[in-house]
Motif scaffolding. Structure first.
Motif, PDB file in Angstrom:
ATOM      1  N   GLU A  96      17.806  16.934 -89.864  1.00 26.53           N
ATOM      2  CA  GLU A  96      17.926  15.535 -89.439  1.00 26.53           C
ATOM      3  C   GLU A  96      19.005  14.845 -90.282  1.00 26.53           C
ATOM      4  OE1 GLU A  96      17.080  12.489 -86.971  1.00 26.53           O
ATOM      5  OE2 GLU A  96      16.012  14.402 -86.881  1.00 26.53           O
ATOM      6  N   LEU A  97      19.983  14.223 -89.610  1.00 28.45           N
ATOM      7  CA  LEU A  97      21.066  13.564 -90.355  1.00 28.45           C
ATOM      8  C   LEU A  97      20.732  12.084 -90.547  1.00 28.45           C
ATOM      9  CD1 LEU A  97      24.249  14.985 -88.529  1.00 28.45           C
ATOM     10  CD2 LEU A  97      23.156  15.843 -90.609  1.00 28.45           C
ATOM     11  N   ALA A  98      21.115  11.537 -91.701  1.00 31.48           N
ATOM     12  CA  ALA A  98      21.003  10.093 -91.912  1.00 31.48           C
ATOM     13  C   ALA A  98      22.020   9.404 -91.005  1.00 31.48           C
ATOM     14  CB  ALA A  98      21.283   9.771 -93.376  1.00 31.48           C
ATOM     15  N   ALA A  99      21.771   8.098 -90.725  1.00 30.45           N
ATOM     16  CA  ALA A  99      22.626   7.363 -89.771  1.00 30.45           C
ATOM     17  C   ALA A  99      24.097   7.417 -90.185  1.00 30.45           C
ATOM     18  CB  ALA A  99      22.147   5.922 -89.661  1.00 30.45           C
ATOM     19  N   GLN A 100      24.330   7.274 -91.476  1.00 28.73           N
ATOM     20  CA  GLN A 100      25.726   7.251 -91.949  1.00 28.73           C
ATOM     21  C   GLN A 100      26.390   8.625 -91.761  1.00 28.73           C
ATOM     22  OE1 GLN A 100      25.924   6.033 -96.015  1.00 28.73           O
ATOM     23  NE2 GLN A 100      28.077   5.437 -95.877  1.00 28.73           N
ATOM     24  N   GLN A 101      25.641   9.678 -92.033  1.00 31.50           N
ATOM     25  CA  GLN A 101      26.171  11.042 -91.854  1.00 31.50           C
ATOM     26  C   GLN A 101      26.478  11.290 -90.383  1.00 31.50           C
ATOM     27  OE1 GLN A 101      22.778  13.137 -93.475  1.00 31.50           O
ATOM     28  NE2 GLN A 101      23.883  13.615 -95.353  1.00 31.50           N
ATOM     29  N   LEU A 143      29.323  16.462 -79.664  1.00 32.62           N
ATOM     30  CA  LEU A 143      29.430  15.002 -79.593  1.00 32.62           C
ATOM     31  C   LEU A 143      28.218  14.426 -78.884  1.00 32.62           C
ATOM     32  CD1 LEU A 143      33.057  13.896 -78.584  1.00 32.62           C
ATOM     33  CD2 LEU A 143      31.769  13.254 -80.626  1.00 32.62           C
ATOM     34  N   ALA A 144      27.805  15.092 -77.801  1.00 35.83           N
ATOM     35  CA  ALA A 144      26.634  14.624 -77.048  1.00 35.83           C
ATOM     36  C   ALA A 144      25.377  14.719 -77.922  1.00 35.83           C
ATOM     37  CB  ALA A 144      26.475  15.439 -75.764  1.00 35.83           C
ATOM     38  N   ASP A 145      25.214  15.837 -78.675  1.00 33.70           N
ATOM     39  CA  ASP A 145      24.067  15.969 -79.600  1.00 33.70           C
ATOM     40  C   ASP A 145      24.011  14.773 -80.558  1.00 33.70           C
ATOM     41  OD1 ASP A 145      23.840  18.551 -78.622  1.00 33.70           O
ATOM     42  OD2 ASP A 145      24.544  19.539 -80.466  1.00 33.70           O
ATOM     43  N   LEU A 146      25.197  14.363 -81.012  1.00 31.03           N
ATOM     44  CA  LEU A 146      25.276  13.299 -82.018  1.00 31.03           C
ATOM     45  C   LEU A 146      25.148  11.917 -81.376  1.00 31.03           C
ATOM     46  CD1 LEU A 146      28.222  14.835 -84.099  1.00 31.03           C
ATOM     47  CD2 LEU A 146      25.893  14.486 -84.953  1.00 31.03           C
ATOM     48  N   GLY A 147      25.007  11.897 -80.052  1.00 37.00           N
ATOM     49  CA  GLY A 147      24.861  10.630 -79.337  1.00 37.00           C
ATOM     50  C   GLY A 147      26.148   9.823 -79.330  1.00 37.00           C
ATOM     51  N   PRO A 150      29.462  16.222 -93.500  1.00 40.65           N
ATOM     52  CA  PRO A 150      28.284  16.297 -94.367  1.00 40.65           C
ATOM     53  C   PRO A 150      27.772  17.740 -94.442  1.00 40.65           C
ATOM     54  CG  PRO A 150      28.030  14.582 -92.684  1.00 40.65           C
ATOM     55  CD  PRO A 150      29.280  15.326 -92.350  1.00 40.65           C
ATOM     56  N   PRO A 151      27.429  18.207 -95.642  1.00 40.03           N
ATOM     57  CA  PRO A 151      26.915  19.575 -95.780  1.00 40.03           C
ATOM     58  C   PRO A 151      25.679  19.799 -94.902  1.00 40.03           C
ATOM     59  CG  PRO A 151      27.225  18.546 -97.944  1.00 40.03           C
ATOM     60  CD  PRO A 151      27.482  17.484 -96.937  1.00 40.03           C
ATOM     61  N   GLU A 152      24.916  18.722 -94.654  1.00 43.65           N
ATOM     62  CA  GLU A 152      23.697  18.851 -93.838  1.00 43.65           C
ATOM     63  C   GLU A 152      24.018  19.116 -92.370  1.00 43.65           C
ATOM     64  OE1 GLU A 152      24.394  16.417 -95.887  1.00 43.65           O
ATOM     65  OE2 GLU A 152      22.812  16.430 -97.408  1.00 43.65           O
TER      66      GLU A 152
END
Ligand SMILES: [Fe+2]
Ligand SMILES: [Fe+2]
Length: 213
Positions: free
Chosen positions: A42-47, A103-107, A159-161
């Motif tokens: 799960e990525l933080a909003a900023q990431q 890109l779609a995954d990331l919304g 981001p490494p995550e």
């Protein structure tokens, strides 16, 4: 004979139009599966925002790659070289599809300027192709080299995550190195420094814009 040539040219032209429509409508399918990255984190909003911006830039780059290779394939009179460009373009179609689904995954949305990027890159590819096959191949070497550098930079910034985006970018980078090597082996000439600088400037303008729009 003349009629046959005209039919051949028409086929090429129609396949270019088809490619443009597929690229811009997003109806492309990858030949290879998207690189796997293991279970997602799960990525933080900023990431997520940073990853989306970087992957939008990479998606624009792949839209341009489609257009450049199409323009160059249309311009060459050497059927073998055309097949060479088309084979590389198939890898670029994978890249296009992978970045699009990520890109779609990331919304996130694609660049609104994609039709403009496609048109510009197609024109550059065609004109370069008309300057002769060695120059056209030299252009591929320099483009792919600059893209490889750019993707290496993204591997530092992502981001490494975000393992999914990183796996995609790493595979793309390997493919671009292979494209440059193949073009070099096929007889590319080195482009003069001012041309290389101009290409770098154009790429900077594109990446800076695609970060936001
Ligand atoms: Fe690519
Ligand atoms: Fe490439």
């Amino acid at each position: 004979m003349l009629a046959a040539m005209a039919m051949g040219d028409l086929d090429l032209f129609l396949s270019s139009v088809d490619n443009a429509l597929r690229t811009l409508s997003g109806s492309v399918r990858s030949g290879r599966p998207r690189p796997e990255a293991g279970p997602g984190v799960e990525l933080a909003a900023q990431q997520r925002r940073l990853s989306a911006s970087l992957m939008r830039v990479n998606h624009v780059g792949e839209v341009c790659a489609q257009a450049l290779y199409q323009g160059q394939a249309l311009a060459t009179r050497d059927a073998g070289l055309r097949r060479h460009f088309e084979a590389a373009a198939r890898d670029e179609t994978d890249h296009l599809a992978w970045t699009q689904t990520r890109l779609a995954d990331l919304g996130a949305r694609q660049s609104l300027l994609n039709p403009l990027w496609y048109a510009g890159a197609f024109a550059i590819g065609w004109v370069t192709g008309r300057l002769g096959d060695p120059v056209s191949l030299g252009f591929v070497v320099e483009t792919e080299r600059q893209v490889e550098e750019h993707l290496a930079g993204h591997l530092d910034r992502l981001p490494p995550e975000d393992r999914e985006s990183r796996a995609i970018v790493a595979q793309m980078k390997d493919d671009e190195v292979r494209h440059a090597d193949a073009a070099r082996e096929r007889g590319a000439v080195a482009l003069p420094a001012p041309v290389r600088w101009a290409m770098r400037g154009a790429a900077r303008l594109m990446t800076a814009t695609a970060h936001h729009i």
